[in-house]
Design an enzyme around this catalytic site. Structure first.
Site, mmCIF file in Angstrom:
data_model
loop_
_atom_site.group_PDB
_atom_site.id
_atom_site.type_symbol
_atom_site.label_atom_id
_atom_site.label_comp_id
_atom_site.label_asym_id
_atom_site.label_seq_id
_atom_site.Cartn_x
_atom_site.Cartn_y
_atom_site.Cartn_z
ATOM 1 N N ARG A 258 42.650 46.518 46.956
ATOM 2 C CA ARG A 258 42.640 46.537 45.637
ATOM 3 C C ARG A 258 43.056 47.639 44.992
ATOM 4 O O ARG A 258 42.960 48.805 45.171
ATOM 5 C CB ARG A 258 40.921 46.912 45.329
ATOM 6 C CG ARG A 258 39.871 45.795 46.382
ATOM 7 C CD ARG A 258 40.526 43.699 45.014
ATOM 8 N NE ARG A 258 39.575 42.868 45.486
ATOM 9 C CZ ARG A 258 40.323 41.869 46.225
ATOM 10 N NH1 ARG A 258 41.591 42.066 46.048
ATOM 11 N NH2 ARG A 258 39.850 41.060 45.876
ATOM 12 N N GLU A 287 43.538 46.084 36.438
ATOM 13 C CA GLU A 287 44.376 44.963 36.061
ATOM 14 C C GLU A 287 43.387 43.776 35.270
ATOM 15 O O GLU A 287 44.549 42.845 35.410
ATOM 16 C CB GLU A 287 44.985 44.314 37.720
ATOM 17 C CG GLU A 287 43.247 44.089 38.429
ATOM 18 C CD GLU A 287 44.171 43.213 39.687
ATOM 19 O OE1 GLU A 287 44.727 44.374 40.870
ATOM 20 O OE2 GLU A 287 43.865 42.683 40.293
HETATM 21 P P1 NAD Z 1 38.854 42.812 57.097
HETATM 22 O O1 NAD Z 1 37.049 42.680 56.697
HETATM 23 O O2 NAD Z 1 39.099 41.903 58.532
HETATM 24 O O3 NAD Z 1 39.193 44.212 57.493
HETATM 25 C C1 NAD Z 1 38.483 45.546 56.893
HETATM 26 C C2 NAD Z 1 38.989 46.428 57.361
HETATM 27 O O4 NAD Z 1 38.681 47.565 57.080
HETATM 28 C C3 NAD Z 1 37.220 46.184 58.621
HETATM 29 O O5 NAD Z 1 38.075 46.930 60.017
HETATM 30 C C4 NAD Z 1 36.083 47.380 58.133
HETATM 31 O O6 NAD Z 1 35.536 48.087 59.263
HETATM 32 C C5 NAD Z 1 37.171 48.684 58.085
HETATM 33 N N1 NAD Z 1 36.374 49.765 56.256
HETATM 34 C C6 NAD Z 1 35.298 49.335 55.652
HETATM 35 N N2 NAD Z 1 35.266 50.389 55.053
HETATM 36 C C7 NAD Z 1 36.289 51.755 55.544
HETATM 37 C C8 NAD Z 1 37.039 52.596 55.118
HETATM 38 N N3 NAD Z 1 35.780 53.171 53.887
HETATM 39 N N4 NAD Z 1 37.339 53.084 55.417
HETATM 40 C C9 NAD Z 1 38.506 52.384 56.509
HETATM 41 N N5 NAD Z 1 38.397 51.339 56.976
HETATM 42 C C10 NAD Z 1 37.457 50.436 56.296
HETATM 43 O O7 NAD Z 1 39.253 42.161 55.501
HETATM 44 P P2 NAD Z 1 40.792 41.668 55.543
HETATM 45 O O8 NAD Z 1 40.551 40.223 55.765
HETATM 46 O O9 NAD Z 1 41.539 42.479 56.380
HETATM 47 O O10 NAD Z 1 40.918 42.173 54.014
HETATM 48 C C11 NAD Z 1 41.005 42.819 53.522
HETATM 49 C C12 NAD Z 1 41.456 43.741 52.069
HETATM 50 O O11 NAD Z 1 42.376 43.064 51.022
HETATM 51 C C13 NAD Z 1 40.545 42.788 51.081
HETATM 52 O O12 NAD Z 1 38.548 43.509 51.057
HETATM 53 C C14 NAD Z 1 41.004 42.355 49.951
HETATM 54 O O13 NAD Z 1 40.677 43.605 48.519
HETATM 55 C C15 NAD Z 1 42.327 42.444 50.014
HETATM 56 N N6 NAD Z 1 42.933 41.291 49.980
HETATM 57 C C16 NAD Z 1 43.820 40.926 48.829
HETATM 58 C C17 NAD Z 1 45.009 40.350 48.250
HETATM 59 C C18 NAD Z 1 45.835 40.043 48.209
HETATM 60 O O14 NAD Z 1 46.200 39.084 47.524
HETATM 61 N N7 NAD Z 1 46.065 41.316 47.949
HETATM 62 C C19 NAD Z 1 44.343 39.318 49.489
HETATM 63 C C20 NAD Z 1 43.429 38.948 50.420
HETATM 64 C C21 NAD Z 1 42.063 40.357 50.368
#
Ligand code: NAD
Length: 361
Positions: A258, A287
């Site tokens: 994000r 954005e």
């Molecule tokens: P997920 O929930 O499977 O994984 C997120 C990980 O981040 C978890 O393991 C969690 O423990 C960890 N985390 C939480 N807080 C943290 C911190 N302070 N420091 C380090 N790690 C931390 O989520 P995901 O499906 O892998 O998605 C991750 C992110 O990707 C989403 O939150 C979303 O913002 C973003 N995303 C972007 C797009 C895009 O099109 N650009 C699409 C989907 C998701």
């Protein structure tokens, strides 16, 4: 009297479930309509939803467009603040169906106050996002975007196109969840050394040879840092002046998470002072006003983004990491499934709770 009350109650519950079936679908793009119509058409007659498509983003102003829908369907850059949710409620909305995994754009407290349930699509294609992160990295490293333009103009010179071997370099993944793990698996294939940082131990990361380290060590040792944690109060500006200074001056930073994970002002300074080797962004602070639209005739008023676009070692894509056929299919089928589940049972496994927002938004 008893029978009259029963009859009124059954009419009320019928109209509630019927109205949930009517969906005011905001930020609608033609490619989304194709997928949603296609999968809706496959549903049995009594499970078909009725979509009212609006190209406008969902905001407090556009929420007034809803008239007979019980469900509002929104995307990542819709602004679901208190004012918007109140207007939705006043217009009869009981369910907010997000077509995204992230929900940092929703005021969950306000949703609870106005008794609007919120559902999301927790995972649609982690591969899509991880593969895009790698695409940004490969483009930055091997300058394929420049080579494409050069050869179209008959210029086959190599100066300025030199990259580095990915093999043997260190990738630092922040957030070892679904997307982080997909990226780890890709990087393993490249023969990269892997570090990850997470607030919890993600055992799956070990399968790819990724070692859990503290953030400082990851930043210091990595040739590439890729962000895959959610946005919340703790991760906002995770990459700031101090943390950027801990990175190697040749390192590449990739953000497909994000926009606000990176302090844009600080990253612009780091690039200007040649303290960062490259930057690949699929998401950018601010954005919401810009992405998913063509601004050919407009003046873009985001100074930091304008500045970023001038650097030769920066690539920006417009929040397209998720955008694959497989992900669109999963978003459409899961969103339709979420709405039907709430309609039929009042519950849904993909409901977003207020506590969840506090913990891991
Ligand atoms: P997920 O929930 O499977 O994984 C997120 C990980 O981040 C978890 O393991 C969690 O423990 C960890 N985390 C939480 N807080 C943290 C911190 N302070 N420091 C380090 N790690 C931390 O989520 P995901 O499906 O892998 O998605 C991750 C992110 O990707 C989403 O939150 C979303 O913002 C973003 N995303 C972007 C797009 C895009 O099109 N650009 C699409 C989907 C998701």
């Amino acid at each position: 009297m008893y029978h009259l009350v029963r009859r009124l109650m059954s009419t009320a519950s019928k109209s509630t479930s019927q109205s949930l079936q009517k969906v005011a679908f905001f930020s609608a793009r033609s490619y989304e309509k194709d997928y949603f119509n296609r999968f809706n058409d496959k549903s049995p007659q009594d499970k078909k939803l009725e979509f009212d498509y609006y190209s406008e983003e969902l905001t407090a102003r556009t929420a007034r467009l809803v008239h007979d829908a019980g469900t509002a369907c929104a995307f990542v850059n819709d602004k679901l603040d208190e004012a918007c949710l109140k207007t939705l409620k006043d217009n009869g909305v009981q369910l907010l169906a997000l077509r995204s995994a992230g929900f940092s754009n929703v005021d969950l407290k306000a949703a609870e106050k106005h008794e609007i349930k919120v559902v999301r699509v927790p995972a649609y294609s982690p591969y899509a996002v991880a593969e895009h992160a790698m695409a940004l990295l490969l483009t930055l490293n091997r300058h394929t975007h420049k080579a494409y333009n050069r050869t179209k103009e008959g210029n086959f010179k190599l100066s300025g196109l030199m990259g580095f071997d990915m093999h043997g370099k260190t990738m630092g993944i922040v957030g070892g969840g679904r997307i982080g793990q997909c990226l780890a698996s890709i990087c393993k294939g490249f023969g990269m050394k892997l570090f990850y940082y997470d607030i919890v131990e993600m055992k799956e990361m070990a399968e790819f040879g990724a070692k859990k380290v503290e953030l400082d060590e990851l930043l210091k040792e990595s040739d590439v840092v890729s962000l895959h944690c959610p946005l919340n109060e703790k991760t906002k500006h995770l990459m700031n002046k101090e943390t950027l200074e801990k990175m190697k001056s040749t390192a590449i930073l990739i953000n497909t998470g994000r926009g606000p994970l990176v302090d844009t002002k600080a990253v612009v300074e780091a690039l200007k002072n040649e303290k960062l080797g490259g930057l690949g962004l699929d998401v950018v602070e601010g954005e919401e006003e810009i992405f998913f639209k063509d601004h050919y005739d407009d003046v873009i008023k985001n100074d930091e983004l304008n500045m970023l676009l001038t650097f030769p070692n920066v690539i920006v894509t417009g929040h397209q990491a998720f955008f694959t056929q497989e992900a669109m299919e999963a978003i459409a089928t899961n969103t339709i499934g979420n709405i039907l589940e709430i309609k039929e049972t009042g519950k849904c496994k993909n409901e977003v709770k207020l506590d969840e927002g506090k913990e891991k938004k």
